[in-house]
Design an enzyme around this catalytic site. Structure first.
Site, PDB file in Angstrom:
ATOM      1  N   LYS A 401      45.346 -13.269 -22.555  1.00 36.09           N
ATOM      2  CA  LYS A 401      44.344 -12.776 -22.973  1.00 36.09           C
ATOM      3  C   LYS A 401      44.225 -12.234 -21.242  1.00 36.09           C
ATOM      4  O   LYS A 401      43.830 -12.026 -21.102  1.00 36.09           O
ATOM      5  CB  LYS A 401      43.440 -14.575 -22.643  1.00 36.09           C
ATOM      6  CG  LYS A 401      42.137 -13.522 -23.452  1.00 36.09           C
ATOM      7  CD  LYS A 401      41.477 -15.282 -24.044  1.00 36.09           C
ATOM      8  CE  LYS A 401      40.117 -14.802 -24.916  1.00 36.09           C
ATOM      9  NZ  LYS A 401      39.214 -16.280 -24.437  1.00 36.09           N
ATOM     10  N   HIS A 403      40.002 -11.010 -21.992  1.00 36.59           N
ATOM     11  CA  HIS A 403      38.538 -11.263 -22.104  1.00 36.59           C
ATOM     12  C   HIS A 403      38.736 -12.675 -21.576  1.00 36.59           C
ATOM     13  O   HIS A 403      39.551 -13.821 -21.843  1.00 36.59           O
ATOM     14  CB  HIS A 403      38.152 -11.195 -23.482  1.00 36.59           C
ATOM     15  CG  HIS A 403      38.770 -11.226 -24.203  1.00 36.59           C
ATOM     16  ND1 HIS A 403      40.261 -11.530 -25.189  1.00 36.59           N
ATOM     17  CD2 HIS A 403      37.663 -12.053 -25.287  1.00 36.59           C
ATOM     18  CE1 HIS A 403      39.945 -11.789 -26.503  1.00 36.59           C
ATOM     19  NE2 HIS A 403      39.033 -13.016 -26.767  1.00 36.59           N
TER      20      HIS A 403
END
Length: 516
Positions: A401, A403
């Protein structure tokens, strides 16, 4: 040879009881066996063939349940070969059934002519047939004037090439040979038909026995020269009474220097195999004398949810399994709750994952993406609600991921923590190995693996180690399962009225063939 008031199979059963034997003696005067020489005339060859067969008959009669002359070897002798075959059959005592191995398979007047040849001229009691042209090709041999005779239909033969047709899967989910096995019962409910199934394939033997029922006789060639295992074949092919299967032996017997002693040895070996528990039975009694309540409950709700099914299933490995397990079908709240409880019970009953004081020896449960994510959450919740054990939960993403908190891992911090990995099954062990690498790289300490089902089978015939055993060995980790193939087999033994002897026979044969 045949008494018109007698039925082939009742005559066979009477002979078996008389001499306590399931040995079918093959009479195969192959040129190499009778020492044919280029200088011999047809008369010489026929004389040698007769002497060869007559010697076998005289020496083995006290131990033979039946004789099986192979028509092809007599036909290859020339015009006189058929007369030699007739003389050989005539030399067999009247109370011993004669099964003429000719593998006929035609219809109409041609089939009638073949039957006339075998029964009226050769005086055989029964024949072998190919049923692939249907009932039309079988009925002339077992109906009308020949209703007292018998026939064994080719079902799943011992040659490897038989898989190309006979092992094909049909729309019904069963194989061609299983459908043939059913036809033996429906075509001849009075019991005039038997089946030929190779002793080299105990799984097929068990499936045929399941499909045909306990009363259909099986002829199981392949023991000895072709490498069939006698005890495995008897375990899979005999019915619950330890009968219903003939074991034909030719070369191993004819090449013996003491025919009588060899026939007795074979007769006794068959009797020992059909009446004694197999090694796998003994091991099972040692390792799984009981099924824990949580294991029984797990099997029952797995069956109720359709997660565990019995039948005929082709696996990714190419093996045809008598059962199939698909954890993805645990798709309702109640089933998921029970699944989590079963995992938790397996953990708390495990000496490898608990300490002497009853506490667990791990700090975090890790669920590998994707299946392991929901499983890990279920296990953590069930450990707390059922046993008051409060441990962390973590899982990984397939893609990092970019963010928010970012990274590949979500949940409890696993650095310097003891971690238990959870999955449904271990097929190749790839997900577990990748998890182990990932966990050690971040400083976690993997301490074990828990799965739902251990199929407990060899990865291949050349590699006698199961996928679970390989993971345990290579990663030095204990692998705990809710149930294994052993528990499944024991459950079936204790529930004969629910799933029948046929299902147990198929699962038992699969374990014999592929189990570790």
């Amino acid at each position: 040879m045949s008494d018109q008031a007698d039925n082939f199979f009742t005559k066979l059963e009477r002979r078996i009881q008389s001499v306590d034997s399931h040995l079918c003696v093959g009479l195969d005067p192959h040129p190499s066996e009778i020492g044919v020489q280029d200088s011999w005339s047809e008369e010489d060859a026929c004389g040698a063939a007769f002497t060869f067969c007559k010697t076998i008959i005289d020496k083995t009669a006290p131990f033979a349940a039946a004789y099986k002359p192979n028509g092809a070897f007599f036909e290859s002798l020339g015009v006189g070969g058929l007369e030699t075959l007739r003389r050989v059959i005539e030399a067999i005592p009247d109370d011993i059934p004669v099964l003429l191995d000719v593998k006929r398979g035609d219809i109409g007047s041609t089939a009638v002519a073949y039957a006339t040849s075998a029964y009226d001229h050769m005086k055989a009691d029964g024949v072998t047939l190919s049923p692939l042209m249907g009932w039309d090709s079988v009925s002339p041999f077992v109906t009308g004037k020949y209703q007292d005779r018998g026939a064994f239909m080719l079902c799943k033969t011992s040659n490897p090439g038989s898989n190309e047709i006979l092992a094909l899967n049909l729309a019904s989910g069963q194989t061609v040979y299983e459908e043939i096995a059913k036809l033996a019962r429906t075509w001849s409910p009075e019991g005039g038909l038997g089946l030929v199934v190779g002793a080299t394939d105990p799984i097929a033997l068990a499936k045929v026995r399941a499909a045909a029922g306990p009363d259909v006789w099986i002829l199981a060639p392949g023991v000895g020269a072709q490498g069939g295992n006698l005890s495995e074949a008897c375990r899979a092919g005999m019915n619950a009474k330890g009968t219903g299967m003939l074991v034909p032996v030719s070369r191993e017997l004819s090449r013996s220097t003491d025919l009588s002693a060899k026939a007795q040895e074979l007769r006794d070996a068959i009797n020992a195999a059909r009446t004694s528990p197999s090694t796998s039975d003994e091991e099972e009694n040692k390792e799984t004398t009981n099924i824990e309540p949580y294991q029984k409950a797990f099997l029952e709700f797995s069956l109720a949810e359709g997660v565990l099914k019995f039948g005929s299933f082709v696996l990714k490995s190419g093996r045809t399994s008598p059962y199939f397990f698909n954890a993805g079908l645990f798709s309702k709240g109640g089933a998921l709750h029970k699944l989590g409880s079963a995992y938790a019970s397996a953990i708390m009953h495990s000496k490898e994952l608990t300490n002497e004081d009853g506490t667990v020896n791990f700090d975090v449960v890790f669920g590998p993406a994707y299946k392991g994510i929901s499983l890990g959450a279920l296990v953590c919740a069930a450990l707390y609600s059922g046993f008051g054990v409060d441990v962390g939960f973590a899982y990984n993403r397939k893609e990092a991921k970019t963010h928010g908190e970012g990274g590949m891992l979500v949940g409890s911090d696993m650095k310097e923590q003891r971690v238990l990995v959870v999955d449904d099954v271990i097929t190749a062990g790839t997900a577990i190995r990748e998890s182990h690498t990932m966990l050690t790289e971040i400083g976690a300490k993997p301490v074990g693996v828990v799965i739902a089902l251990d199929r407990a089978e060899k990865r291949s015939l050349d590699d006698p180690v199961s996928a679970v055993q390989a993971v345990a060995r290579d990663l030095a980790l204990p692998v705990v399962s809710i149930v294994s193939l052993q528990q499944l087999q024991m459950y079936l033994k204790k529930s004969p009225d629910l799933y029948g002897e046929e299902t147990l026979a198929a699962v038992s044969a699969y374990r014999v063939e592929y189990g570790v």
